[in-house]
Design a protein around this motif. Structure first.
Motif, PDB file in Angstrom:
ATOM      1  N   ILE A 139       0.815  -1.213   0.000  1.00 51.51           N
ATOM      2  CA  ILE A 139       0.000   0.000   0.000  1.00 51.51           C
ATOM      3  C   ILE A 139       0.858   1.277   0.000  1.00 51.51           C
ATOM      4  O   ILE A 139       1.743   1.439   0.840  1.00 51.51           O
ATOM      5  CB  ILE A 139      -0.935   0.019   1.237  1.00 51.51           C
ATOM      6  N   CYS A 140       0.556   2.184  -0.921  1.00 54.09           N
ATOM      7  CA  CYS A 140       1.244   3.485  -1.008  1.00 54.09           C
ATOM      8  C   CYS A 140       0.783   4.361   0.154  1.00 54.09           C
ATOM      9  O   CYS A 140      -0.417   4.500   0.394  1.00 54.09           O
ATOM     10  CB  CYS A 140       0.930   4.136  -2.357  1.00 54.09           C
ATOM     11  N   SER A 141       1.735   4.981   0.864  1.00 53.04           N
ATOM     12  CA  SER A 141       1.391   5.798   2.039  1.00 53.04           C
ATOM     13  C   SER A 141       0.751   7.124   1.644  1.00 53.04           C
ATOM     14  O   SER A 141       0.091   7.761   2.451  1.00 53.04           O
ATOM     15  CB  SER A 141       2.648   6.071   2.865  1.00 53.04           C
ATOM     16  N   VAL A 142       0.932   7.537   0.393  1.00 50.94           N
ATOM     17  CA  VAL A 142       0.385   8.831  -0.034  1.00 50.94           C
ATOM     18  C   VAL A 142      -1.070   8.697  -0.468  1.00 50.94           C
ATOM     19  O   VAL A 142      -1.938   9.443  -0.020  1.00 50.94           O
ATOM     20  CB  VAL A 142       1.235   9.443  -1.175  1.00 50.94           C
ATOM     21  N   CYS A 143      -1.350   7.699  -1.322  1.00 46.07           N
ATOM     22  CA  CYS A 143      -2.696   7.620  -1.900  1.00 46.07           C
ATOM     23  C   CYS A 143      -3.449   6.335  -1.546  1.00 46.07           C
ATOM     24  O   CYS A 143      -4.627   6.203  -1.849  1.00 46.07           O
ATOM     25  CB  CYS A 143      -2.630   7.781  -3.413  1.00 46.07           C
ATOM     26  N   GLY A 144      -2.767   5.380  -0.954  1.00 43.78           N
ATOM     27  CA  GLY A 144      -3.454   4.143  -0.557  1.00 43.78           C
ATOM     28  C   GLY A 144      -3.600   3.116  -1.664  1.00 43.78           C
ATOM     29  O   GLY A 144      -4.221   2.071  -1.471  1.00 43.78           O
ATOM     30  N   GLY A 151      -0.854  -0.359  -8.710  1.00 44.43           N
ATOM     31  CA  GLY A 151      -0.232   0.735  -7.970  1.00 44.43           C
ATOM     32  C   GLY A 151      -0.529   2.126  -8.507  1.00 44.43           C
ATOM     33  O   GLY A 151      -1.573   2.368  -9.106  1.00 44.43           O
ATOM     34  N   CYS A 152       0.428   3.038  -8.249  1.00 42.28           N
ATOM     35  CA  CYS A 152       0.251   4.443  -8.600  1.00 42.28           C
ATOM     36  C   CYS A 152       1.582   4.982  -9.117  1.00 42.28           C
ATOM     37  O   CYS A 152       2.528   4.229  -9.290  1.00 42.28           O
ATOM     38  CB  CYS A 152      -0.170   5.218  -7.356  1.00 42.28           C
ATOM     39  N   ASN A 153       1.629   6.292  -9.314  1.00 38.56           N
ATOM     40  CA  ASN A 153       2.863   6.881  -9.841  1.00 38.56           C
ATOM     41  C   ASN A 153       3.759   7.484  -8.758  1.00 38.56           C
ATOM     42  O   ASN A 153       4.793   8.066  -9.077  1.00 38.56           O
ATOM     43  CB  ASN A 153       2.529   7.935 -10.896  1.00 38.56           C
ATOM     44  N   HIS A 154       3.346   7.389  -7.492  1.00 40.85           N
ATOM     45  CA  HIS A 154       4.184   7.934  -6.422  1.00 40.85           C
ATOM     46  C   HIS A 154       5.471   7.124  -6.292  1.00 40.85           C
ATOM     47  O   HIS A 154       5.457   5.907  -6.463  1.00 40.85           O
ATOM     48  CB  HIS A 154       3.411   7.922  -5.097  1.00 40.85           C
ATOM     49  N   ILE A 155       6.545   7.836  -6.011  1.00 42.89           N
ATOM     50  CA  ILE A 155       7.847   7.162  -5.930  1.00 42.89           C
ATOM     51  C   ILE A 155       8.313   7.089  -4.483  1.00 42.89           C
ATOM     52  O   ILE A 155       8.348   8.107  -3.778  1.00 42.89           O
ATOM     53  CB  ILE A 155       8.887   7.881  -6.827  1.00 42.89           C
TER      54      ILE A 155
HETATM   55 ZN   LIG Z   1       0.435   6.496  -4.359  1.00 44.99          ZN
END
Ligand SMILES: [Zn+2]
Length: 282
Positions: A139-144, A151-155
């Motif tokens: 799980i991404c901490s920024v967007c969940g 996933g997402c584009n957060h690095i």
């Molecule tokens: Zn994210």
């Protein structure tokens, strides 16, 4: 925290003997603790969720650990006979949570060969442990977003509006092993994690697709061959697996050759080096 010596009580011995082949006496075993993993953000910008630690605590019981980072310890193993998630209320994680760590309690059967290794553990040298496990959720901490599902584009490691991006590892599927390593990945324990699940699935998906395509080609060949083999009783090829299809194709090719040789066939089949097949009506 790791490498702490453990008094071998009756209770400890009973747990050990739950895993040992023979019945071991207290003087035959050496026990020590290892910090397997924790809920802090590690150098890969990943952290285990608290629920993941609790589940891993169960999964790591009975798991074998290896020492293989130098020639003296190579081949030596230890086994976890018990685990415990410990809370450290006065210590906070990088993201401000109460720090919790999964401790493994391991035993080794004392031998001539592992004397020096035990001395090293007692001396506090071998403290770094790496664990192998697979998790279903990342799980991404920024967007969940779940990294295991696209996933997402957060690095990881970057900051978004003052919020650090890291990955929370959740829903462990299995714990494979633990080992003593020279270079730790996690801040406290030195955890390198193995995310087999996703990669393995992608590999299997690729293989399945290739196999399905091959099956489709085999079905086409069988249908074409079937048109020319006189003695062929039409069978349903849709539900046949790859091995049955290959067998049937081979059988039909053989029948067609035999019928052609005896002059009965309505056609001949030619198979090229590329594996392609053609049948000709004569
Ligand atoms: Zn994210």
């Amino acid at each position: 925290m790791s490498g702490e010596r453990i008094g071998i009580t009756e209770e400890v011995l009973e747990k050990i003997n739950g895993y040992a082949v023979g019945k071991l006496k207290s003087e035959q075993v050496y026990c020590f603790s290892v910090l397997l993993c924790d809920n802090d953000v590690d150098r890969d910008y990943e952290r285990f969720s608290d629920e993941a630690l609790d589940r891993l605590a169960v999964m790591f019981r009975g798991r074998t650990g290896i020492f293989d980072h130098d020639h003296r310890s190579r081949g030596q193993t230890a086994r976890i006979y018990d685990t415990e998630v410990r809370s450290y209320p006065d210590r906070k994680t990088m993201d401000g949570r109460d720090y919790r760590a999964l401790m493994g309690f391991a035993y080794m059967v004392r031998t001539e060969d592992n004397k020096s290794l035990i001395a090293e553990i007692e001396g506090g040298i071998k403290k770094e442990v790496s664990v192998g496990c697979s998790v279903a959720k990342r799980i991404c901490s920024v967007c969940g977003a779940d990294g295991a599902k696209g996933g997402c584009n957060h690095i990881k490691g970057r900051s978004y509006g003052g919020k650090l991006c890291y990955v929370e590892l959740d829903e462990p599927m299995d714990a494979y092993e633990w080992s003593f390593v020279a270079v730790p990945a996690q801040r406290a324990a030195g955890v390198t994690k193995v995310y087999g699940e996703r990669e393995v699935n992608a590999e299997i998906e690729k293989l399945r697709a290739a196999q399905e395509q091959f099956c489709e080609e085999l079905r086409g060949d069988i249908i074409r061959l079937g048109c020319f083999v006189k003695s062929y009783d039409i069978v349903e090829v849709e539900d046949m697996d790859i091995f049955a299809l290959m067998e049937l194709k081979k059988k039909l090719s053989r029948q067609l050759r035999e019928e052609a040789a005896s002059g009965k066939a309505a056609g001949v089949a030619a198979e090229y080096d590329s594996g392609e097949m053609e049948a000709f009506r004569v």
